[in-house]
Design an enzyme around this catalytic site. Structure first.
Site, short mmCIF file in Angstrom:
data_model
loop_
_atom_site.label_atom_id
_atom_site.label_comp_id
_atom_site.label_asym_id
_atom_site.label_seq_id
_atom_site.Cartn_x
_atom_site.Cartn_y
_atom_site.Cartn_z
N CYS A 145 0.87 -1.14 -0.14
CA CYS A 145 -0.11 -0.24 -0.08
C CYS A 145 0.87 1.23 0.05
CB CYS A 145 -0.83 0.06 1.36
SG CYS A 145 -0.13 0.01 2.82
N GLN A 172 4.23 -9.89 3.44
CA GLN A 172 4.23 -9.40 2.10
C GLN A 172 5.45 -9.69 1.55
OE1 GLN A 172 3.41 -5.26 3.41
NE2 GLN A 172 1.14 -5.54 2.70
#
Length: 419
Positions: free
Chosen positions: A48, A121
């Site tokens: 993000c 991630q």
């Protein structure tokens, strides 16, 4: 081989720029590995608040061409020119590239320092590269080392335990305008890993009335596995959220799934306030909803403004990362430079064994052969150690001298009279 890191993050760029750079990211890796001979591997890390591309290039001389080609590939999907992409990406090589990834994986480069989600991630970025056949042994080693460093940082500094997540900071901001968590009515948009982390955080705070929506149709399975309710994919989302207290959106869909006009129409005559937490880089919720009466929007920009400051654990974590990056690069040099050392040792020791094997059995003397092997290994030992120590230190001159000394050692004579 040369390791390259091309990175853009919230430190330098607006989130809307990162959103465009992150378009169709996996296709960029496949294109580079499939069409550029000098690029042997590529792993993309897109979250993000960052877009990063890690490349393994065959030779340092190929680096400029690899960078240019990467910029063109990203430009073709982002709408920027190649020159603009090059300007947005910070290039690191070698130890600097390793140190950067280790710092990222440890949460030190995050919008919320010490966040926990980034470690997962990083692991998933490597998994995606394996699936797409774009990874290499060098990139595997780098990303696995990054995961180990992340765990070391957490165990030695406690940063992972004390650090706050993006979700956590967003909910801290949101709760200022919410009733008690036990009374909060919430709709969660999304079913991915980020949605799972958000749901866990909501439950940990005491939220019980949580419904899950996903336009993909996966909400039912996701919700059932976690003990909450789901909304059908065909539901009118604006109507469903018109009378709730909180919306947490993190689906990462291409385009807003909750529009300002639809929400405005659904909220006509609704006196209650609504807090919207949009954690999707591509905006699950139209940012214009912040203009509606009674609606408060908490976005990634809001989180960045309220992120906690650094503390002692962060300084200690940076020390761990720096030391790990130096050790990683030293190990990599040993692996890269060692084949020449092994080749010289094989020339001498292999030649010795071939000569001994060629002797007639009646001329073989086991004791004499053992002594000859000892003398030969002793002659090879010192320059071998110096070469490997020089490789670890990055001392090319000393390494070259040691390698030359190894090359000057002859294959021992194993004629019968040498016995």
């Amino acid at each position: 081989m040369v390791l390259l890191s091309l990175a853009a993050s919230h430190h330098d760029l607006d989130l809307d720029v990162l959103e465009r750079l992150s378009s169709d990211v996996q296709a960029v890796a496949s294109e580079l590995v499939g069409s550029v001979a000098s690029v042997s591997g590529a792993v993309v890390l897109a979250t993000c608040n960052r877009f990063e591309l890690y490349l393994e290039v065959d030779d340092a001389a190929d680096t400029p061409a690899a960078l240019d080609t990467a910029a063109v590939a990203v430009a073709g999907r982002s709408g920027y020119t190649a020159e603009q992409v090059s300007g947005h990406l910070r290039v690191r090589t070698g130890t600097d590239a390793a140190a950067h990834l280790f710092s990222v994986a440890s949460g030190l480069d995050s919008m919320v320092v010490g966040e926990r989600e980034i470690a997962g991630q990083v692991r998933r970025a490597l998994t995606s590269a394996r699936r797409d056949h774009t990874t290499t042994s060098g990139l595997e080693s780098l990303f696995q080392a990054a995961s180990r460093v992340s765990r070391t940082v957490e165990s030695r500094t406690g940063l992972g335990a004390t650090g706050r997540s993006v979700v956590g900071v967003a909910l801290d901001i949101a709760e200022q305008h919410l009733p008690d968590w036990s009374a909060v009515r919430c709709v969660l948009i999304g079913t991915g890993s980020y949605a799972g982390a958000s749901l866990a955080a909501l439950k940990a705070r005491g939220a019980r009335d949580i419904r899950v929506f996903s336009a993909s149709g996966r909400a039912g399975t996701f919700a059932a596995a976690r003990g909450v309710r789901s909304l059908p994919a065909s539901a009118d989302l604006a109507a469903e959220v018109s009378d709730v207290d909180l919306v947490v959106a993190c689906s990462g869909a291409a385009g807003a799934v909750l529009g300002v006009d639809a929400l405005a129409a659904a909220r006509i005559g609704t006196p209650s306030s609504l807090t919207v937490v949009d954690l999707a880089l591509r905006h699950d919720v139209d940012p214009g909803v912040r203009t509606l009466p009674g609606v408060r929007l908490v976005s990634l920009h809001t989180v960045a403004e309220h992120a906690p400051a650094e503390h002692a654990a962060v300084r200690a974590a940076h020390e761990v990362v720096d030391a790990a990056a130096e050790a990683y690069e030293a190990d990599r040099r040993v692996r890269d430079w060692n084949p020449a050392v092994v080749a010289e040792r094989t020339r001498v020791l292999g030649g010795l064994e071939a000569g001994l094997s060629a002797l007639p059995p009646e001329l073989r003397d086991e004791r004499a052969e053992r002594a000859l092997r000892r003398r030969t290994r002793s002659a090879l030992h010192a320059p071998t150690v110096r070469a490997r120590e020089a490789a670890r230190a990055g001392d090319a001159a000393t390494y070259a001298v040691a390698l030359t000394e190894l090359a000057s050692i002859p294959v021992p004579t194993v004629a019968a009279d040498a016995h």
